[in-house]
Design an enzyme around this catalytic site. Structure first.
Site, PDB file in Angstrom:
ATOM      1  N   GLU A   1     -11.110  -6.066  -1.582  1.00 36.51           N
ATOM      2  CA  GLU A   1     -12.564  -6.162  -1.626  1.00 36.51           C
ATOM      3  C   GLU A   1     -13.077  -5.822  -3.019  1.00 36.51           C
ATOM      4  O   GLU A   1     -13.978  -6.476  -3.558  1.00 36.51           O
ATOM      5  CB  GLU A   1     -13.171  -5.213  -0.589  1.00 36.51           C
ATOM      6  CG  GLU A   1     -14.684  -5.261  -0.492  1.00 36.51           C
ATOM      7  CD  GLU A   1     -15.184  -6.561   0.130  1.00 36.51           C
ATOM      8  OE1 GLU A   1     -16.408  -6.791   0.098  1.00 36.51           O
ATOM      9  OE2 GLU A   1     -14.357  -7.352   0.626  1.00 36.51           O
TER      10      GLU A   1
ATOM     11  N   LEU B   1      -4.264  -3.943 -16.269  1.00 39.62           N
ATOM     12  CA  LEU B   1      -3.671  -5.274 -16.415  1.00 39.62           C
ATOM     13  C   LEU B   1      -4.578  -6.327 -15.805  1.00 39.62           C
ATOM     14  O   LEU B   1      -5.300  -6.067 -14.835  1.00 39.62           O
ATOM     15  CB  LEU B   1      -2.309  -5.339 -15.711  1.00 39.62           C
ATOM     16  CG  LEU B   1      -1.180  -4.475 -16.260  1.00 39.62           C
ATOM     17  CD1 LEU B   1       0.025  -4.560 -15.344  1.00 39.62           C
ATOM     18  CD2 LEU B   1      -0.803  -4.908 -17.670  1.00 39.62           C
TER      19      LEU B   1
ATOM     20  N   GLU C   1       8.988  -6.489 -12.777  1.00 38.65           N
ATOM     21  CA  GLU C   1       9.228  -5.245 -12.051  1.00 38.65           C
ATOM     22  C   GLU C   1       8.203  -5.099 -10.939  1.00 38.65           C
ATOM     23  O   GLU C   1       7.100  -5.659 -11.022  1.00 38.65           O
ATOM     24  CB  GLU C   1       9.136  -4.044 -13.001  1.00 38.65           C
ATOM     25  CG  GLU C   1       7.784  -3.898 -13.679  1.00 38.65           C
ATOM     26  CD  GLU C   1       7.816  -2.866 -14.798  1.00 38.65           C
ATOM     27  OE1 GLU C   1       7.380  -1.742 -14.542  1.00 38.65           O
ATOM     28  OE2 GLU C   1       8.265  -3.203 -15.905  1.00 38.65           O
TER      29      GLU C   1
ATOM     30  N   LYS D   1       5.168  -3.758  -8.823  1.00 42.73           N
ATOM     31  CA  LYS D   1       3.937  -3.033  -9.157  1.00 42.73           C
ATOM     32  C   LYS D   1       3.777  -1.906  -8.139  1.00 42.73           C
ATOM     33  O   LYS D   1       3.312  -2.114  -7.024  1.00 42.73           O
ATOM     34  CB  LYS D   1       2.730  -3.958  -9.130  1.00 42.73           C
ATOM     35  CG  LYS D   1       1.442  -3.302  -9.614  1.00 42.73           C
ATOM     36  CD  LYS D   1       0.301  -4.303  -9.649  1.00 42.73           C
ATOM     37  CE  LYS D   1      -0.967  -3.653 -10.191  1.00 42.73           C
ATOM     38  NZ  LYS D   1      -1.457  -2.577  -9.297  1.00 42.73           N
TER      39      LYS D   1
ATOM     40  N   ASP E   1       2.545   1.168  -6.038  1.00 44.97           N
ATOM     41  CA  ASP E   1       1.211   1.576  -5.594  1.00 44.97           C
ATOM     42  C   ASP E   1       1.160   3.095  -5.544  1.00 44.97           C
ATOM     43  O   ASP E   1       1.271   3.717  -4.487  1.00 44.97           O
ATOM     44  CB  ASP E   1       0.912   0.973  -4.223  1.00 44.97           C
ATOM     45  CG  ASP E   1      -0.546   1.133  -3.833  1.00 44.97           C
ATOM     46  OD1 ASP E   1      -1.357   1.493  -4.705  1.00 44.97           O
ATOM     47  OD2 ASP E   1      -0.874   0.914  -2.654  1.00 44.97           O
TER      48      ASP E   1
ATOM     49  N   TYR F   1       8.758   6.908 -11.568  1.00 43.86           N
ATOM     50  CA  TYR F   1       9.457   5.774 -12.177  1.00 43.86           C
ATOM     51  C   TYR F   1       8.803   5.476 -13.524  1.00 43.86           C
ATOM     52  O   TYR F   1       7.597   5.230 -13.593  1.00 43.86           O
ATOM     53  CB  TYR F   1       9.374   4.531 -11.292  1.00 43.86           C
ATOM     54  CG  TYR F   1      10.171   4.619 -10.019  1.00 43.86           C
ATOM     55  CD1 TYR F   1      11.517   4.294  -9.997  1.00 43.86           C
ATOM     56  CD2 TYR F   1       9.573   5.036  -8.831  1.00 43.86           C
ATOM     57  CE1 TYR F   1      12.261   4.369  -8.828  1.00 43.86           C
ATOM     58  CE2 TYR F   1      10.298   5.117  -7.661  1.00 43.86           C
ATOM     59  CZ  TYR F   1      11.643   4.789  -7.663  1.00 43.86           C
ATOM     60  OH  TYR F   1      12.378   4.868  -6.509  1.00 43.86           O
TER      61      TYR F   1
ATOM     62  N   LYS G   1      -0.421 -10.305  -7.878  1.00 45.00           N
ATOM     63  CA  LYS G   1      -0.726  -9.550  -6.665  1.00 45.00           C
ATOM     64  C   LYS G   1      -0.142 -10.214  -5.413  1.00 45.00           C
ATOM     65  O   LYS G   1      -0.099 -11.439  -5.303  1.00 45.00           O
ATOM     66  CB  LYS G   1      -2.242  -9.404  -6.496  1.00 45.00           C
ATOM     67  CG  LYS G   1      -2.904  -8.461  -7.487  1.00 45.00           C
ATOM     68  CD  LYS G   1      -2.391  -7.036  -7.289  1.00 45.00           C
ATOM     69  CE  LYS G   1      -3.318  -5.994  -7.879  1.00 45.00           C
ATOM     70  NZ  LYS G   1      -4.563  -5.790  -7.166  1.00 45.00           N
TER      71      LYS G   1
ATOM     72  N   CYS H   1      -6.475   4.357  35.385  1.00 45.30           N
ATOM     73  CA  CYS H   1      -5.561   3.422  34.725  1.00 45.30           C
ATOM     74  C   CYS H   1      -6.066   1.995  34.874  1.00 45.30           C
ATOM     75  O   CYS H   1      -6.383   1.559  35.987  1.00 45.30           O
ATOM     76  CB  CYS H   1      -4.164   3.562  35.339  1.00 45.30           C
ATOM     77  SG  CYS H   1      -2.989   2.338  34.729  1.00 45.30           S
TER      78      CYS H   1
ATOM     79  N   CYS I   1      -3.213   0.158  37.405  1.00 43.41           N
ATOM     80  CA  CYS I   1      -2.985   0.529  38.801  1.00 43.41           C
ATOM     81  C   CYS I   1      -4.106   1.378  39.394  1.00 43.41           C
ATOM     82  O   CYS I   1      -4.050   1.747  40.568  1.00 43.41           O
ATOM     83  CB  CYS I   1      -1.656   1.260  38.958  1.00 43.41           C
ATOM     84  SG  CYS I   1      -1.622   2.900  38.184  1.00 43.41           S
TER      85      CYS I   1
ATOM     86  N   CYS J   1      -1.243   7.680  32.377  1.00 43.44           N
ATOM     87  CA  CYS J   1      -1.451   7.263  33.757  1.00 43.44           C
ATOM     88  C   CYS J   1      -0.564   8.101  34.670  1.00 43.44           C
ATOM     89  O   CYS J   1       0.614   8.340  34.365  1.00 43.44           O
ATOM     90  CB  CYS J   1      -1.110   5.781  33.900  1.00 43.44           C
ATOM     91  SG  CYS J   1      -0.897   5.230  35.592  1.00 43.44           S
TER      92      CYS J   1
ATOM     93  N   CYS K   1       3.004   2.145  38.913  1.00 42.24           N
ATOM     94  CA  CYS K   1       2.203   1.480  37.886  1.00 42.24           C
ATOM     95  C   CYS K   1       2.964   0.274  37.349  1.00 42.24           C
ATOM     96  O   CYS K   1       4.053   0.420  36.781  1.00 42.24           O
ATOM     97  CB  CYS K   1       1.873   2.443  36.749  1.00 42.24           C
ATOM     98  SG  CYS K   1       0.855   1.695  35.464  1.00 42.24           S
TER      99      CYS K   1
END
Length: 804
Positions: free
Chosen positions: A39, A87, A118, A120, A122, A228, A319, A446, A449, A464, A470
């Site tokens: 987003e 980047l 390599e 990316k 997170d 890393y 990406k 439930c 049942c 339940c 059931c």
């Protein structure tokens, strides 16, 4: 009626700029992301387009002109000698090819370019400064110009060397890299946080960022962080290498970890191949990645290409498809699992997540719903990774209905009761009157049942009470039993299980093996051939490994790894069935609640009857018949006393060290019970407390029962077991195997102590290559790793006592 006035370009740019800056503040400073990354990327690209059309409206505080926001006040500021820039992004193959073309045109190169590719990662970008080989400073990226001094925290990360390797380290070196948290470490951290009734983390990235920003480095030291390295920013007292790939190799020599997936690629087609390969293996990695980074390898070409205002021209991030998206929660349903647990399921406005249309997602439990503050009609964040079930991980407050708003719909629209579920019309979402009704509630009965739904003290899930009556639990237990990773009964699909139950032919898993072809040939969409195939598949499944059989039984909290551990430790089914609770606590990675669940399952007469029925119908769980020697060694009197204390034996005031001392001195329960205070290796008052506890709640009898079975296991255990013959070795499987499945091959290797990995590296001991072996075989040949064909592998297993 006049139409709304269209905002001017200046107003649009200001709105986008303010929104992005606000999200950046939430993301970088507060560690509380408001929206998923896709987003943010969408709005960022909109702003880029508008500013490219009207460059006169670009301002210095635009997100396109900077990386993040100001550092937190709790840390000293650090001015980066070399800015930590971001980047540019490529979101599809065409944009990557455009990047490659721009690079070649600027360099006036007609041939292909060497790039370093390599993953990316997170995590959180950090800068490490070494002076004469000693780590002197660690800092976050911050806004790219100024970061936060987190030296005390980075010193606690074991993968960051406090001193560089080598006799002549550089006078000054600044290395850039990423701090991440592994999936395994993240799960363990959240487990500990939950047990301590502290805040759990939404994802590994947030957990890593929060850990690095702890003002108390002792807390950071307890967090499973990994580092890393991916680039150099400064280097003095040492000649710069001429290529980025050479920099990475130099970093490795200095003792810094570089991601093992890094690869030198010749041209854009090789980059796209790398992208597809790492995307396919993304879910097998033990850390999160959200794309791939490509960098021109030659440093002189990097210098020639230079930078734009925000990013280098010689690098780009490719990406992956978004794993998070925003959509609307329309309603909440409740599913009943095979154990009777009720799970809330979000019914969503359909949305594309990771290339798949998602309309349902798990909400975990009611506590999680309340923690997130989610209500019907809210805009929520959906997360999906690979084959992982989509889940709701957050709420977007700015896009959700505000309860105090004036009602905008017809209040005559009544809330509808559909079965056990409440349906709230959209036109009621904004009404204050219906604010409470928008909050999901667990049903009282439930949905399958109609039995009562309860929640036991200390449990998260509602359950339940219908048990065996059931239909959901009955059906789900059979479906789980027949599933691929359990008994692997080919042809017994979910629909066929439903059909068999509906027709009254099957009421529990043992009934499956009582079926005859003539009983099922006339069923819908079955026929004689399909019926015969199913009977044959059932016959084939009668011989199965013990760990698969245990997993198939559906014991509460028992996954594949725990089932394997039980099979390895005890060696046969009958011993597990009669084992006391004290012995289950000695199984690796089995905690108190899991041990109780296993013990309770085998003490339930109905479960025992089903197992007896399976064995009577010829089901034969295969095991080596020998308990694990390592497991048996744990079963000492000292261990039993400590385990009994965990289970409630009245040993308050007697520490674990004292219990070990008593166990080592007396060896048996009888000797301990008859011990004289004059001969005791501990204070008389402690021995008296132990004697008193042995006389309460049948503890002496329970300990002697455990001791007797331990003695029996000791006689069965081989003096020299082959189970750890491959301990410390990493094996890789590739291609199609004809004499056994990949899962079976993996299980056999693990039983011998090997680790089975998904990719080949220099540390790989051997690769087993079946038909149509792919890139892993090529990698093995390049790295000169030993390769076995299937026949050689089968002979190898036979040499270690494993026959197919």
């Amino acid at each position: 009626m006049t139409s709304p006035k269209t905002p001017s370009p200046a107003e649009q740019i200001k709105q986008l700029r303010d929104q992005l800056n606000d999200w950046s503040y939430r993301y970088y400073v507060l560690d509380d992301p408001a929206v998923p990354d896709p987003e943010y990327d969408r709005l960022f690209r909109q702003l880029q387009v508008l500013e490219s059309e009207r460059p006169d409206l670009i301002s210095p505080d635009s997100p396109t002109q900077r990386v993040g926001d100001v550092p937190l006040d709790g840390f000293n500021e650090v001015r980066h000698a070399v800015p930590m820039l971001s980047l540019g992004n490529a979101f599809n193959d065409e944009e990557l090819r455009d990047f490659d073309q721009r690079v070649r045109e600027r360099l006036d190169v007609s041939g292909s370019i060497d790039y370093v590719a390599e993953p990316k990662l997170d995590g959180l970008a950090v800068s490490l400064v070494y002076e004469n080989g000693e780590l002197v400073r660690g800092a976050t990226r911050g806004d790219g110009e100024t970061g936060e001094d987190i030296t005390a925290n980075v010193r606690t990360i074991k993968s960051i060397p406090l001193r560089l390797r080598g006799d002549k380290p550089p006078a000054l070196m600044e290395v850039r890299g990423e701090v991440v948290m592994t999936h395994h470490g993240f799960a363990e951290l959240n487990r500990r946080q939950a047990e301590a009734e502290q805040k759990t983390f939404a994802n590994p990235r947030n957990a890593a960022a929060g850990s690095l920003r702890q003002l108390d480095s002792r807390i950071t030291a307890q967090r499973p962080l990994e580092f890393y390295a991916y680039s150099l920013a400064q280097l003095e007292g040492e000649n710069w290498p001429d290529r980025h790939s050479a920099i990475l190799e130099r970093l490795r020599q200095w003792g810094l970890r570089v991601n093992p997936e890094v690869k030198l690629c010749d041209g854009v087609d090789a980059l796209l191949a790398f992208y597809q390969d790492i995307l396919a293996r993304r879910d097998q990695l033990d850390y999160d990645i959200d794309g791939v980074v490509y960098k021109v390898d030659r440093l002189d070409w990097q210098r020639d290409l230079g930078f734009v205002s925000r990013a280098p021209r010689w690098a780009i991030a490719h990406k992956f498809p978004a794993q998070e998206e925003i959509t609307v929660l329309n309603e909440v349903d409740w599913q009943v699992g095979r154990t009777g647990a009720l799970t809330p399921v979000a019914k969503l406005e359909p949305v594309q997540v990771g290339g798949v249309t998602v309309s349902n997602a798990t909400l975990h439990n009611l506590d999680e719903i309340r923690r997130l503050g989610i209500r019907i009609g809210d805009s929520v964040i959906i997360y999906r990774a690979g084959d992982v079930i989509p889940k709701v991980v957050g709420k977007v407050q700015e896009r959700s209905p505000a309860d105090p708003q004036v009602f905008k719909g017809g209040e005559s629209a009544a809330i509808r009761q559909v079965g056990p579920f409440v349906r709230i019309p959209r036109e009621c979402w904004l009404s204050p009157r219906y604010a409470d009704q928008r909050a999901p509630q667990a049903p009282r009965h439930c949905p399958v049942c109609d039995s009562q739904v309860i929640r036991k003290r200390g449990e998260v899930a509602y359950r339940c009470t219908g048990g065996l009556i059931c239909g959901a639990q009955q059906r789900e237990a059979i479906k789980h039993f027949a599933s691929r990773r359990a008994m692997d009964i080919e042809g017994l699909s979910i629909k066929r299980v439903d059909l068999l139950v509906d027709q009254g032919l099957v009421s529990n898993v043992a009934d499956l093996y009582r079926l005859k072809a003539e009983d099922i040939a006339d069923l819908e969409r079955m026929g004689e051939k399909s019926a015969a195939n199913l009977i044959e598949a059932l016959a084939h499944s009668r011989t199965v490994s013990l760990e698969r059989f245990l997993f198939a039984l559906g014991i509460l909290q028992i996954g594949e790894e725990t089932a394997k551990a039980l099979a390895d430790c005890f060696g046969d089914l009958e011993t597990i069935r009669r084992a006391p609770l004290l012995l289950f606590l000695a199984v690796p990675d089995v905690g108190l609640e899991v041990a109780k669940a296993i013990h309770a399952f085998f003490r339930e007469q109905h479960n025992e009857d089903v197992i007896d029925g399976l064995l009577a119908e010829g089901v034969q769980p295969r095991a080596n018949g020998h308990p694990s020697a390592a497991f048996v060694r744990e079963l000492t009197l000292g261990y039993f006393l400590k385990a009994a204390k965990r289970l409630g034996m009245a040993l308050d005031g007697v520490g674990e060290k004292s219990l070990e001392t008593l166990g080592g001195h007396y060896k048996t329960v009888a000797a301990l019970a008859e011990a004289d205070a004059d001969d005791a290796p501990v204070r008389p008052a402690m021995l008296e407390q132990v004697h008193k506890a042995l006389g309460q709640d049948d503890w002496r009898q329970r300990l002697e029962q455990a001791e007797a079975l331990a003695s029996e296991l000791s006689e069965k255990a081989p003096r020299e077991t082959a189970e750890q013959a491959l301990e410390g070795q990493t094996w890789v499987l590739t291609g199609t195997l004809s004499r056994l499945t990949r899962d079976q091959a993996k299980a056999h290797l693990q039983s011998l102590g090997a680790k089975v990995a998904g990719s080949v590296s220099k540390k790989t001991h051997c690769v087993v290559a079946g038909e149509a072996a792919g890139s892993k075989l090529s990698d093995a040949e390049k790295l000169e790793v030993e390769v076995m064909d299937e026949d050689t592998f089968v002979d190898f297993l036979a040499g270690h006592g494993i026959t197919l």
